[in-house]
Design an enzyme around this catalytic site. Sequence first.
Site, PDB file in Angstrom:
ATOM      1  N   GLU A 139       3.328  -7.586 -10.064  1.00 35.24           N
ATOM      2  CA  GLU A 139       2.947  -8.925 -10.514  1.00 35.24           C
ATOM      3  C   GLU A 139       2.173  -8.859 -11.830  1.00 35.24           C
ATOM      4  O   GLU A 139       2.208  -9.762 -12.635  1.00 35.24           O
ATOM      5  CB  GLU A 139       2.054  -9.622  -9.470  1.00 35.24           C
ATOM      6  CG  GLU A 139       2.650  -9.745  -8.086  1.00 35.24           C
ATOM      7  CD  GLU A 139       2.491  -8.491  -7.242  1.00 35.24           C
ATOM      8  OE1 GLU A 139       1.370  -8.079  -6.920  1.00 35.24           O
ATOM      9  OE2 GLU A 139       3.536  -7.890  -6.911  1.00 35.24           O
ATOM     10  N   ARG A 142      -1.973   3.845   1.826  1.00 33.76           N
ATOM     11  CA  ARG A 142      -2.203   3.553   3.247  1.00 33.76           C
ATOM     12  C   ARG A 142      -1.039   3.935   4.151  1.00 33.76           C
ATOM     13  O   ARG A 142      -1.222   4.076   5.358  1.00 33.76           O
ATOM     14  CB  ARG A 142      -2.612   2.102   3.430  1.00 33.76           C
ATOM     15  CG  ARG A 142      -3.990   1.879   2.826  1.00 33.76           C
ATOM     16  CD  ARG A 142      -4.459   0.491   3.019  1.00 33.76           C
ATOM     17  NE  ARG A 142      -5.807   0.348   2.465  1.00 33.76           N
ATOM     18  CZ  ARG A 142      -6.397  -0.795   2.304  1.00 33.76           C
ATOM     19  NH1 ARG A 142      -5.794  -1.916   2.641  1.00 33.76           N
ATOM     20  NH2 ARG A 142      -7.597  -0.847   1.808  1.00 33.76           N
TER      21      ARG A 142
END
Length: 181
Positions: A106, A69
């Site tokens: 994560e 993005r």
Amino acid sequence: MAGSSSEKLDLVVQKIRPFPDFPTEGVVFRDICPLLKDPKALAAVTDLFEEHVRQKHPEVRLIVGLDARGFLFGPLLAQRLGIGFALVRKKGKLPGPTVSVAYSLEYGAAEAEIQEDAVEPGQKVLLIDDLLATGGTLYAACELMKKQQAEVLGCLVVIELKDLKGAERLKSCPVFSLVQY
């Protein structure tokens, strides 16, 4: 786009759509698709970034966008500023000689890379992406710029999720975010 900075920011905020419990329960996903669909809102994002960069970083010579993005906002900003744009991609997505850096997520590990000749030593750069969450990807991009001997002036994001403390991970690199949650 005409209008004050606060009017532009209000428009941007209006066009960020929340999706509660996506992708998992307890998470509020901030969707920028309505912002991209509205030409006035997209222009407002570009205007606000341009205003910030011209005031705070007039010496910038390259905008570096993060996969994927950052590729939406970065070229628009670079074009407005009359400077170049370079891509940081996931490993294996760029042709030719590249430089890469591994980083933790994560849920595992990843690698980011840039074409070897995309950034010149000493070049003053700004990194751009849509979102700052935990800061892992932006941190990796900063490390990649260090490997290339570029001078990172800062990071630009449309949305910052303050509770995830991503800006703390980027202590040496100032973060400018349009919207904070």
